[in-house]
Write an enzyme that holds these catalytic residues in place. Structure first.
Site, PDB file in Angstrom:
ATOM      1  N   HIS A 175       0.842  -1.115  -0.092  1.00  0.00           N
ATOM      2  CA  HIS A 175       0.125   0.132  -0.092  1.00  0.00           C
ATOM      3  C   HIS A 175       0.869   1.260   0.046  1.00  0.00           C
ATOM      4  O   HIS A 175       0.046   2.422  -0.121  1.00  0.00           O
ATOM      5  CB  HIS A 175      -0.974   0.070   1.170  1.00  0.00           C
ATOM      6  CG  HIS A 175      -0.217   0.391   2.427  1.00  0.00           C
ATOM      7  ND1 HIS A 175       0.439  -0.909   3.134  1.00  0.00           N
ATOM      8  CD2 HIS A 175      -0.319   1.310   3.380  1.00  0.00           C
ATOM      9  CE1 HIS A 175       0.877  -0.255   4.124  1.00  0.00           C
ATOM     10  NE2 HIS A 175       0.548   1.152   4.271  1.00  0.00           N
TER      11      HIS A 175
HETATM   12  C1  UD1 Z   1      -1.970   5.081   6.449  1.00  0.00           C
HETATM   13  C2  UD1 Z   1      -0.728   5.483   6.759  1.00  0.00           C
HETATM   14  C3  UD1 Z   1       0.218   4.606   6.971  1.00  0.00           C
HETATM   15  C4  UD1 Z   1      -0.168   3.128   7.107  1.00  0.00           C
HETATM   16  C5  UD1 Z   1      -1.533   2.895   6.636  1.00  0.00           C
HETATM   17  C6  UD1 Z   1      -2.039   1.420   6.766  1.00  0.00           C
HETATM   18  C7  UD1 Z   1      -0.490   8.087   6.680  1.00  0.00           C
HETATM   19  C8  UD1 Z   1       0.300   8.914   5.951  1.00  0.00           C
HETATM   20  N1  UD1 Z   1      -0.412   6.844   6.073  1.00  0.00           N
HETATM   21  O1  UD1 Z   1      -2.064   4.810   4.821  1.00  0.00           O
HETATM   22  O2  UD1 Z   1       1.381   4.824   7.327  1.00  0.00           O
HETATM   23  O3  UD1 Z   1       0.810   2.273   6.747  1.00  0.00           O
HETATM   24  O4  UD1 Z   1      -2.590   3.711   6.582  1.00  0.00           O
HETATM   25  O5  UD1 Z   1      -3.354   1.119   6.059  1.00  0.00           O
HETATM   26  O6  UD1 Z   1      -0.977   8.152   7.753  1.00  0.00           O
HETATM   27  N2  UD1 Z   1      -9.370   4.696   1.968  1.00  0.00           N
HETATM   28  C9  UD1 Z   1     -10.537   3.812   2.062  1.00  0.00           C
HETATM   29  N3  UD1 Z   1     -11.147   3.474   3.268  1.00  0.00           N
HETATM   30  C10 UD1 Z   1     -10.551   3.628   4.286  1.00  0.00           C
HETATM   31  C11 UD1 Z   1      -9.334   4.357   4.413  1.00  0.00           C
HETATM   32  C12 UD1 Z   1      -8.773   4.744   3.352  1.00  0.00           C
HETATM   33  O7  UD1 Z   1     -11.218   3.778   1.082  1.00  0.00           O
HETATM   34  O8  UD1 Z   1     -11.020   3.377   5.527  1.00  0.00           O
HETATM   35  C13 UD1 Z   1      -8.662   4.817   0.526  1.00  0.00           C
HETATM   36  C14 UD1 Z   1      -8.752   6.345   0.371  1.00  0.00           C
HETATM   37  O9  UD1 Z   1      -9.186   6.213  -1.124  1.00  0.00           O
HETATM   38  C15 UD1 Z   1      -7.897   7.157   0.944  1.00  0.00           C
HETATM   39  C16 UD1 Z   1      -6.513   6.082   0.610  1.00  0.00           C
HETATM   40  O10 UD1 Z   1      -7.448   4.925   0.809  1.00  0.00           O
HETATM   41  O11 UD1 Z   1      -7.578   8.131  -0.002  1.00  0.00           O
HETATM   42  C17 UD1 Z   1      -5.517   6.285   1.335  1.00  0.00           C
HETATM   43  O12 UD1 Z   1      -5.745   6.400   2.785  1.00  0.00           O
HETATM   44  P1  UD1 Z   1      -4.721   7.252   3.804  1.00  0.00           P
HETATM   45  O13 UD1 Z   1      -5.619   7.132   5.340  1.00  0.00           O
HETATM   46  O14 UD1 Z   1      -4.693   8.525   3.469  1.00  0.00           O
HETATM   47  O15 UD1 Z   1      -3.544   6.431   3.779  1.00  0.00           O
HETATM   48  P2  UD1 Z   1      -3.231   5.176   3.858  1.00  0.00           P
HETATM   49  O16 UD1 Z   1      -2.630   4.673   2.574  1.00  0.00           O
HETATM   50  O17 UD1 Z   1      -4.175   4.040   4.346  1.00  0.00           O
END
Ligand code: UD1
Length: 363
Positions: A202
């Protein structure tokens, strides 16, 4: 009365906060509140973990959702400030290195509230990773720095953090693993082979660049000729695969050599890590969990903030070099195992140590 606010937001926070929360629960001099920022909000990324870990419903859910880093961090800060102004705790405890961690720490520090950071001191020395920025800044403004391993103490001292703020307590994420390992369960995936490679990806560096993602998936596809590949897909990665030729496989029309699933809950994922022939990942926590479980781990990153996992654990850093990934997998398929050890204080009691120190320091 000591009032403590715990802040969690993203999937890897939950298993780190649970042991600290449980260790403080029931102490007569402590009142604690749980704040969920809502950084992760899908049922499979959040609720399932609360249920399986036995965590109570959060006292506050800030429901910030997704956004750019600036938008997400700022939104958490604005909403969390209101909670702190109303609740006036003595300390805010933050976990790991996600955007929720730095956002909450920054709000607390500016309000003159003490900050405790669980999983302090880890450094990848790679400032292109958002998590590295979050780690450095959170540690800089924390009053109590709880490190999982001695390299964390060394890094903090080298940055000039006074020794009396640093407490090596061991690994809180491993506490949860130790507590729940007996409850780990096989996922309901009938095609799952006895020997399989478990994959998670991811990190922006691996999944946001279409060429890199294609390169990795093509390698996994090669590997799947020798070893079934099971890949629970993070929402971020799933979004990147949409519209590519992998979409057919995502829809499950492929055979069983490559199995794609939704993100799994904690207990199923734990079972899969325990029984996998090898785990390929770019996660931080999974490098630690495989080290504890002694499952071979191949990390698809150039660096790690968790060097102990390759110095004494099962981890091998292969970076973006897919030939070296193939070689490592081949070695493992041949049955070659490296000698490995479980790091000191990864014993299931780190949360108790954090709780004891916090109570002593705040009394
Ligand atoms: C975040 C953390 C990362 C961690 C990871 C675990 C930061 C900078 N990154 O990354 O360190 O390893 O979580 O999973 O805080 N999304 C969904 N549903 C959700 C959450 C996210 O669909 O419940 C999608 C959305 O499109 C979002 C993307 O995932 O834009 C990224 O989510 P985000 O929380 O920004 O970062 P992660 O890649 O999950």
């Amino acid at each position: 009365m000591i009032k403590i606010v715990h802040v969690v937001g993203a999937r890897p926070n939950f298993m780190k906060a649970a042991p600290v929360y449980f260790a403080l629960r029931g102490l007569p001099q402590v009142r604690q509140l749980l704040v969920h920022t809502g950084q992760h909000y899908d049922r499979r990324m959040s609720d399932v973990f609360f249920e399986e870990l036995g965590m109570p419903e959060p006292d506050f859910n800030l429901a910030v959702g997704s956004g750019s880093h600036a938008a997400q961090t700022a939104e958490i800060m604005m909403r969390f400030e209101k909670v702190l102004l109303a609740e006036k705790p003595n300390t805010v405890v933050v976990y790991g290195d996600v955007n929720s961690t730095i956002a909450a720490a920054l709000v607390a520090a500016k309000l003159g509230i003490k900050v405790a950071h669980v999983e302090a001191g880890l450094r990848s020395r790679d400032l292109t990773m958002p998590e590295e920025i979050n780690r450095i800044l959170t540690d800089r403004i924390s009053n109590f720095l709880f490190t999982p391993s001695a390299d964390g103490d060394d890094n903090l001292r080298a940055e000039g953090v006074p020794g009396d703020r640093i407490f090596m307590v061991g690994n809180c994420m491993i506490d949860t693993l130790v507590r729940l390992l007996a409850k780990a369960r096989r996922p309901d995936t009938p095609q799952l082979a006895e020997r399989y490679a478990l994959v998670t990806l991811h990190r922006p560096a691996n999944v946001d660049e279409p060429e890199m993602l294609e390169h990795i998936l093509a390698t996994l596809s090669d590997i799947s000729r020798d070893l079934q590949v099971l890949f629970p897909i993070h929402p971020r990665t799933r979004a990147r695969l949409q519209g590519t030729h992998w979409e057919t496989e995502l829809a499950g029309r492929d055979g069983s050599a490559m199995l794609f699933t939704e993100p799994l809950g904690y207990l199923e994922f734990l079972w899969l890590q325990q029984h996998a022939a090898v785990v390929l990942t770019d996660s931080g926590g999974i490098q630690e969990e495989t080290t504890y479980l002694r499952t071979p781990c191949i990390t698809l990153r150039e660096n790690t903030e968790r060097p102990i996992t390759y110095e004494i654990g099962t981890n091998v850093l292969c970076g973006r070099d897919m030939d070296s990934v193939r070689r490592e997998v081949a070695r493992i398929v041949r049955g070659e195992k490296r000698q490995s050890f479980i790091p000191p204080l990864w014993d299931g009691r780190a949360g108790e140590r954090v709780a004891k120190i916090l109570v002593e320091q705040l009394s």
